[in-house]
Design an enzyme around this catalytic site. Sequence first.
Site, PDB file in Angstrom:
ATOM      1  N   ASN A  13       0.918  -1.167   0.000  1.00  0.00           N
ATOM      2  CA  ASN A  13       0.000   0.000   0.000  1.00  0.00           C
ATOM      3  C   ASN A  13       0.940   1.195   0.000  1.00  0.00           C
ATOM      4  O   ASN A  13       1.706   1.372   0.959  1.00  0.00           O
ATOM      5  CB  ASN A  13      -0.852  -0.086   1.253  1.00  0.00           C
ATOM      6  CG  ASN A  13      -1.856   1.054   1.440  1.00  0.00           C
ATOM      7  OD1 ASN A  13      -2.307   1.251   2.555  1.00  0.00           O
ATOM      8  ND2 ASN A  13      -2.228   1.761   0.394  1.00  0.00           N
ATOM      9  N   GLN A  46      -2.145   6.700  -1.403  1.00  0.00           N
ATOM     10  CA  GLN A  46      -2.461   7.849  -0.543  1.00  0.00           C
ATOM     11  C   GLN A  46      -1.272   8.805  -0.444  1.00  0.00           C
ATOM     12  O   GLN A  46      -0.110   8.384  -0.567  1.00  0.00           O
ATOM     13  CB  GLN A  46      -2.841   7.413   0.892  1.00  0.00           C
ATOM     14  CG  GLN A  46      -4.263   6.922   1.049  1.00  0.00           C
ATOM     15  CD  GLN A  46      -4.428   5.443   0.770  1.00  0.00           C
ATOM     16  OE1 GLN A  46      -3.495   4.639   0.967  1.00  0.00           O
ATOM     17  NE2 GLN A  46      -5.610   5.064   0.298  1.00  0.00           N
ATOM     18  N   CYS A  75      -5.346   6.136   8.201  1.00  0.00           N
ATOM     19  CA  CYS A  75      -4.686   5.214   7.276  1.00  0.00           C
ATOM     20  C   CYS A  75      -3.679   4.419   8.101  1.00  0.00           C
ATOM     21  O   CYS A  75      -2.695   4.990   8.589  1.00  0.00           O
ATOM     22  CB  CYS A  75      -3.972   5.983   6.157  1.00  0.00           C
ATOM     23  SG  CYS A  75      -3.036   4.917   5.038  1.00  0.00           S
ATOM     24  N   GLY A  76      -3.959   3.128   8.265  1.00  0.00           N
ATOM     25  CA  GLY A  76      -3.156   2.303   9.173  1.00  0.00           C
ATOM     26  C   GLY A  76      -1.767   2.025   8.632  1.00  0.00           C
ATOM     27  O   GLY A  76      -0.754   2.240   9.316  1.00  0.00           O
ATOM     28  N   HIS A 161     -15.718   1.314   7.354  1.00  0.00           N
ATOM     29  CA  HIS A 161     -15.461   0.018   6.707  1.00  0.00           C
ATOM     30  C   HIS A 161     -16.719  -0.846   6.709  1.00  0.00           C
ATOM     31  O   HIS A 161     -17.426  -0.901   7.723  1.00  0.00           O
ATOM     32  CB  HIS A 161     -14.338  -0.730   7.441  1.00  0.00           C
ATOM     33  CG  HIS A 161     -12.994  -0.103   7.254  1.00  0.00           C
ATOM     34  ND1 HIS A 161     -12.123  -0.465   6.262  1.00  0.00           N
ATOM     35  CD2 HIS A 161     -12.393   0.920   7.922  1.00  0.00           C
ATOM     36  CE1 HIS A 161     -11.037   0.281   6.339  1.00  0.00           C
ATOM     37  NE2 HIS A 161     -11.174   1.143   7.323  1.00  0.00           N
ATOM     38  N   ASN A 192     -14.987   1.957   2.757  1.00  0.00           N
ATOM     39  CA  ASN A 192     -13.995   0.967   2.324  1.00  0.00           C
ATOM     40  C   ASN A 192     -14.654  -0.406   2.391  1.00  0.00           C
ATOM     41  O   ASN A 192     -15.319  -0.722   3.400  1.00  0.00           O
ATOM     42  CB  ASN A 192     -12.781   1.011   3.259  1.00  0.00           C
ATOM     43  CG  ASN A 192     -12.093   2.366   3.228  1.00  0.00           C
ATOM     44  OD1 ASN A 192     -11.363   2.663   2.293  1.00  0.00           O
ATOM     45  ND2 ASN A 192     -12.329   3.185   4.254  1.00  0.00           N
ATOM     46  N   GLY A 220      -4.483  -1.168   6.171  1.00  0.00           N
ATOM     47  CA  GLY A 220      -4.282  -1.353   7.603  1.00  0.00           C
ATOM     48  C   GLY A 220      -5.562  -1.195   8.396  1.00  0.00           C
ATOM     49  O   GLY A 220      -5.923  -2.064   9.208  1.00  0.00           O
ATOM     50  N   GLY A 222      -8.452  -1.466   7.215  1.00  0.00           N
ATOM     51  CA  GLY A 222      -9.341  -2.555   6.770  1.00  0.00           C
ATOM     52  C   GLY A 222      -9.069  -3.841   7.522  1.00  0.00           C
ATOM     53  O   GLY A 222      -9.990  -4.571   7.899  1.00  0.00           O
TER      54      GLY A 222
HETATM   55  N1  LIG Z   1      -9.000   4.570   1.614  1.00  0.00           N
HETATM   56  C1  LIG Z   1      -9.117   4.839   3.066  1.00  0.00           C
HETATM   57  C2  LIG Z   1      -7.862   5.590   3.568  1.00  0.00           C
HETATM   58  C3  LIG Z   1      -6.605   4.733   3.501  1.00  0.00           C
HETATM   59  C4  LIG Z   1      -6.724   3.478   4.327  1.00  0.00           C
HETATM   60  C5  LIG Z   1      -5.679   2.388   4.077  1.00  0.00           C
HETATM   61  N2  LIG Z   1      -4.700   2.660   3.051  1.00  0.00           N
HETATM   62  C6  LIG Z   1      -5.040   1.936   5.379  1.00  0.00           C
HETATM   63  O1  LIG Z   1      -3.893   1.451   5.376  1.00  0.00           O
HETATM   64  O2  LIG Z   1      -5.733   2.024   6.417  1.00  0.00           O
HETATM   65  C7  LIG Z   1     -10.362   5.689   3.318  1.00  0.00           C
HETATM   66  O3  LIG Z   1     -10.830   6.355   2.382  1.00  0.00           O
HETATM   67  O4  LIG Z   1     -10.840   5.685   4.456  1.00  0.00           O
END
Ligand SMILES: N[C@H](CCC[C@H](N)C(=O)O)C(=O)O
Length: 277
Positions: A13, A46, A75-76, A161, A192, A220, A222
């Site tokens: 990611n 991101q 964003c984890g 989520h 998500n 993360g 997720g």
């Molecule tokens: N797309 C996610 C943000 C990035 C989450 C993901 N890249 C992680 O590692 O948590 C959202 O719109 O809430």
Amino acid sequence: MLLHFTKMHGLGNDFMVIDLITQRARLRDEQIRKLADRRFGIGFDQLLVVEPPRSPDMDFRYRIFNADGSEVENCGNGARCFARFVLDQRLTHKREIHVETAGGPLTLVVNDDDQITVDMGTPRFEPTALPFDAAEDRPLHALEVDGERYEIGAVSMGNPHAVLRVDDVDSAPVERLGPLIERHPRFPRRVNAGFMQVVSPHEIRLRVFERGTGETLACGTGACAAVASGIRQGLLESPVTVHLRGGDLRIEWAGDETPLLMTGPAERVFEGRIALA
Ligand SMILES: N[C@H](CCC[C@H](N)C(=O)O)C(=O)O
């Protein structure tokens, strides 16, 4: 002006990380979308931005923008890269770092083995936390998608989520259902979409179609949301190993109001400078 950035990833990611403490820039949505483009720009899932904290008991403010330019709450995988970045750039010498995000405070701990553990806060399930249009908080909600009825777990990790259990992630209809769930009208700020295969009470496989980005190699928040939903349904027990397409995360959660911990790697790929159009 030339903007210095670092390209990083957490289990594939991938992120563009910029420090707006020692440099100044204001990025418009359109500029972020162009920078995110994997042919016309740098290419990333991101953009992560390091800013001074607003609160005196925090070390940094951590802002996150999806590839479509939308600013989000958490964003984890990015949080682990954030910790690696601020240490590498000597913006701190601490190995326990407190950051404020739009989704709430996070504590980032850099372990001796260079893995990073993030206290992701407490998962929230009440529909208003996502937000999700549902009458009450329940472990599973019925959701009609494209004329079919599915059962999803609804979880907020600061960001929203929807978790769908599947028999096999490899054959799960991520490309078809992911966008339909992401933009489902019952999620006013989109969502998500996680596809979770339970391997054992301590092990799952997961794919995530991310809001504002599409399917990523790892997510993360997720992973945190899927484990929290699985524990709440009685399918999983802490700790849980989450197998994502880009690698594995370890998630620990004792349930209820206790904090959920996520542990995994963070990698730097290259540094660069780019002229902002
Ligand atoms: N797309 C996610 C943000 C990035 C989450 C993901 N890249 C992680 O590692 O948590 C959202 O719109 O809430």
